[in-house]
Scaffold this motif. Structure first.
Motif, PDB file in Angstrom:
ATOM      1  N   HIS A  90       0.856  -1.182   0.000  1.00 22.95           N
ATOM      2  CA  HIS A  90       0.000   0.000   0.000  1.00 22.95           C
ATOM      3  C   HIS A  90       0.898   1.240   0.000  1.00 22.95           C
ATOM      4  O   HIS A  90       2.122   1.125   0.135  1.00 22.95           O
ATOM      5  N   SER A 109       0.744   3.533   2.217  1.00 23.60           N
ATOM      6  CA  SER A 109       0.858   4.046   3.589  1.00 23.60           C
ATOM      7  C   SER A 109       2.295   4.199   4.099  1.00 23.60           C
ATOM      8  O   SER A 109       2.541   5.097   4.916  1.00 23.60           O
ATOM      9  N   GLN A 135       3.530   7.637   4.362  1.00 23.15           N
ATOM     10  CA  GLN A 135       3.195   8.441   5.556  1.00 23.15           C
ATOM     11  C   GLN A 135       4.410   8.541   6.469  1.00 23.15           C
ATOM     12  O   GLN A 135       4.768   9.618   6.943  1.00 23.15           O
ATOM     13  N   ARG A 163       0.089  -6.662  -4.653  1.00 26.85           N
ATOM     14  CA  ARG A 163      -0.415  -7.738  -3.794  1.00 26.85           C
ATOM     15  C   ARG A 163      -0.609  -8.974  -4.647  1.00 26.85           C
ATOM     16  O   ARG A 163      -1.036  -8.874  -5.809  1.00 26.85           O
ATOM     17  N   GLN A 222      -2.576   3.279  -5.856  1.00 25.84           N
ATOM     18  CA  GLN A 222      -3.291   3.936  -4.754  1.00 25.84           C
ATOM     19  C   GLN A 222      -2.842   5.381  -4.676  1.00 25.84           C
ATOM     20  O   GLN A 222      -1.777   5.741  -5.173  1.00 25.84           O
ATOM     21  N   GLU A 263      -2.363   7.961  -1.391  1.00 25.43           N
ATOM     22  CA  GLU A 263      -2.423   8.121   0.051  1.00 25.43           C
ATOM     23  C   GLU A 263      -2.599   9.612   0.335  1.00 25.43           C
ATOM     24  O   GLU A 263      -2.066  10.447  -0.392  1.00 25.43           O
ATOM     25  N   PHE A 305      -8.286  -0.205  10.755  1.00 23.28           N
ATOM     26  CA  PHE A 305      -6.941  -0.293  10.183  1.00 23.28           C
ATOM     27  C   PHE A 305      -5.971  -0.138  11.342  1.00 23.28           C
ATOM     28  O   PHE A 305      -6.216   0.688  12.241  1.00 23.28           O
ATOM     29  N   PHE A 345      -3.245   1.307  11.499  1.00 23.03           N
ATOM     30  CA  PHE A 345      -2.538   2.589  11.534  1.00 23.03           C
ATOM     31  C   PHE A 345      -3.438   3.785  11.730  1.00 23.03           C
ATOM     32  O   PHE A 345      -2.963   4.926  11.753  1.00 23.03           O
ATOM     33  N   THR A 346      -4.761   3.562  11.859  1.00 20.65           N
ATOM     34  CA  THR A 346      -5.650   4.687  12.167  1.00 20.65           C
ATOM     35  C   THR A 346      -6.543   4.306  13.348  1.00 20.65           C
ATOM     36  O   THR A 346      -6.925   3.158  13.506  1.00 20.65           O
ATOM     37  N   GLY A 380     -10.566   3.818   2.474  1.00 15.01           N
ATOM     38  CA  GLY A 380     -10.288   3.639   3.893  1.00 15.01           C
ATOM     39  C   GLY A 380      -9.595   4.867   4.434  1.00 15.01           C
ATOM     40  O   GLY A 380      -8.812   5.512   3.733  1.00 15.01           O
ATOM     41  N   SER A 381      -9.895   5.189   5.694  1.00 10.11           N
ATOM     42  CA  SER A 381      -9.299   6.406   6.251  1.00 10.11           C
ATOM     43  C   SER A 381      -9.417   6.372   7.769  1.00 10.11           C
ATOM     44  O   SER A 381      -9.934   5.413   8.351  1.00 10.11           O
ATOM     45  N   ALA A 407      -5.517  10.315   7.782  1.00 10.52           N
ATOM     46  CA  ALA A 407      -4.936   9.704   6.587  1.00 10.52           C
ATOM     47  C   ALA A 407      -6.037   8.989   5.838  1.00 10.52           C
ATOM     48  O   ALA A 407      -7.061   8.612   6.412  1.00 10.52           O
ATOM     49  N   PHE A 408      -5.833   8.852   4.551  1.00 10.30           N
ATOM     50  CA  PHE A 408      -6.769   8.053   3.765  1.00 10.30           C
ATOM     51  C   PHE A 408      -6.005   7.372   2.636  1.00 10.30           C
ATOM     52  O   PHE A 408      -4.907   7.796   2.265  1.00 10.30           O
ATOM     53  N   GLY A 409      -6.572   6.294   2.132  1.00  8.00           N
ATOM     54  CA  GLY A 409      -5.971   5.597   0.999  1.00  8.00           C
ATOM     55  C   GLY A 409      -7.076   5.161   0.066  1.00  8.00           C
ATOM     56  O   GLY A 409      -8.100   4.649   0.514  1.00  8.00           O
TER      57      GLY A 409
HETATM   58  N1  PHE Z   1      -3.517   1.411   3.416  1.00  2.00           N
HETATM   59  C1  PHE Z   1      -4.905   1.051   3.432  1.00  2.00           C
HETATM   60  C2  PHE Z   1      -5.161  -0.015   2.379  1.00  2.00           C
HETATM   61  O1  PHE Z   1      -4.324  -0.231   1.541  1.00  2.00           O
HETATM   62  C3  PHE Z   1      -5.788   2.242   3.176  1.00  2.00           C
HETATM   63  C4  PHE Z   1      -5.716   3.271   4.248  1.00  2.00           C
HETATM   64  C5  PHE Z   1      -4.822   4.312   4.132  1.00  2.00           C
HETATM   65  C6  PHE Z   1      -6.577   3.250   5.322  1.00  2.00           C
HETATM   66  C7  PHE Z   1      -4.757   5.299   5.121  1.00  2.00           C
HETATM   67  C8  PHE Z   1      -6.515   4.227   6.305  1.00  2.00           C
HETATM   68  C9  PHE Z   1      -5.612   5.235   6.210  1.00  2.00           C
HETATM   69  O2  PHE Z   1      -6.197  -0.653   2.356  1.00  2.00           O
END
Ligand code: PHE
Length: 371
Positions: free
Chosen positions: A174, A176, A179, A206, A219, A221, A260, A262-263, A298-299, A321-323
């Motif tokens: 990802h 992320s 970040q 993946r 993606q 981010e 997630f 990380f959040t 996702g965030s 954060a979001f992805g």
């Molecule tokens: N890294 C997550 C994914 O690949 C997406 C995500 C990014 C979620 C940042 C929350 C914050 O699914």
């Protein structure tokens, strides 16, 4: 001194010169500073008056004849060179016009440019990181220690060898890890760190393959770190982004609790759509009759442990954060239905879905000007 013989000899050499370079060498040899005729002119000074009277005109005539012959030969050689060029460089005006240049911008590139344009307007810079990552940046620093079950869900491609620090190497699963890299970079430049506003578009990998999954996909981010950041900032940012991206004011979001590592808290964001002739058209509340919700991204609020891994004090700095999948965003906006075709390299697909290189996305022109 036999000036007549000197003259015959010079004119013969000039007439025999076959190219402009040879002719120039001759000119320098006769008329240059050290040239033979220039030398003759210099002898005039040492002559008696009578001698000069008889010899002077002969030397001057010699110089004039040679100058004239050089000019004529030069013109003749230039004409010949031009004739040769005209004969070889043929333009056939009866040929059909050349085809318009081929090649187009891939929708993924176009969408990434659109995203950069939209987020730049909100003060976000574009950050990047390596596609070959180590497991600390990809997992551990994002609150996924070695035993974390989320690691198993990522279908990771690992490399056989570790890096110099004994870290497992992998293809990032990802965006992320950017970040972490962005936080570390901002702390390095600016002790105390933050604030930070970045998007990080790029390739991710993946081990997964079907109509909606390819082993490589894209993606983007998003990361904001500042003081006093709340979920409200996240929601406003995503709404503003999605309205600009889809060029519709009636985009409605639904935030659902999610998870997630990380959040914390984590939010899954759905976008409302309407069904028109069996097709999903984004816009309006998904709760309205004939409408529905589509999972989009996702965030969440950046986990304290992640802020600390980035080298910042989580009591001082907060963030969101979001992805989101770039390919998915492209499919939703431009109507492709099979992800695999994105990466087949089929020129017919590229010509159909690609963008004119001159259609650089701008906010004033509409980010998605003319497919
Ligand atoms: N890294 C997550 C994914 O690949 C997406 C995500 C990014 C979620 C940042 C929350 C914050 O699914």
């Amino acid at each position: 001194m036999n000036y007549a013989a000197t003259r015959e000899d010079a004119l013969a050499q000039i007439a025999a010169a076959q190219d402009l370079g040879t002719l120039e060498t001759l000119r320098v040899g006769f008329l240059g500073k050290q040239g033979s005729i220039s030398g003759l002119l210099k002898t005039l000074g040492a002559m008696s008056a009578e001698e000069r009277q008889s010899t002077g005109p002969q030397i001057h005539a010699l110089r004039e004849a040679v100058t004239e012959a050089l000019a004529q030969r030069k013109a003749a050689l230039e004409d010949a060179a031009l004739d040769a060029r005209l004969a070889s460089e043929v333009v056939d005006l009866t040929l059909p016009a050349p085809e318009t240049p081929r090649g187009s911008i891939h929708p993924v590139s176009q969408v990434m440019d659109e995203l950069a344009e939209i987020f730049a307007d909100m003060g976000f810079a574009v950050a990047t990181g390596p596609e070959i990552e180590d497991d600390w940046h990809n997992f551990t620093a994002l609150n996924m220690p070695e035993t974390h079950p989320a690691r198993a869900m990522h279908d990771t491609f690992y490399f056989p060898d570790k890096d110099g620090e004994g870290r497992e190497m992998l293809l990032r699963t990802h965006t992320s890890p950017v970040q972490i890299r962005a936080m570390i970079a901002v702390v390095k430049d600016n002790p105390g760190g933050a604030p930070l506003r970045i998007i990080a578009p790029g390739r991710v990998y993946r081990s997964d393959s079907d109509a909606t999954h390819t082993p490589m996909f894209h993606q983007v981010e998003g990361l904001v770190i500042d003081r006093g950041i709340t979920l409200g900032h996240l929601k406003w940012t995503l709404e503003t982004f999605l309205k600009a991206y889809f060029e519709r004011e009636d985009i409605v979001l639904r935030l659902r609790p999610s998870y997630f590592p990380f959040t914390e808290p984590s939010v899954e964001v759905d976008v409302g759509f309407a069904l028109l002739n069996g097709k999903r058209v984004l816009g309006g509340s998904g709760d309205a009759p004939g409408h529905g919700w589509m999972e989009l991204l996702g965030s969440g609020m950046v986990n304290r442990k992640v802020i600390a891994a980035g080298g910042l004090d989580p009591d001082e700095w907060q963030g969101f954060a979001f992805g989101v999948g770039v390919d998915r965003l492209a499919m939703l906006k431009y109507g492709m239905d099979d992800l695999r075709a994105f990466f087949d390299g089929d020129l017919r697909w590229n010509a159909h879905y690609g963008f004119n290189p001159h259609d650089v996305p701008t906010l004033s022109g509409g980010v998605g000007a003319g497919a």
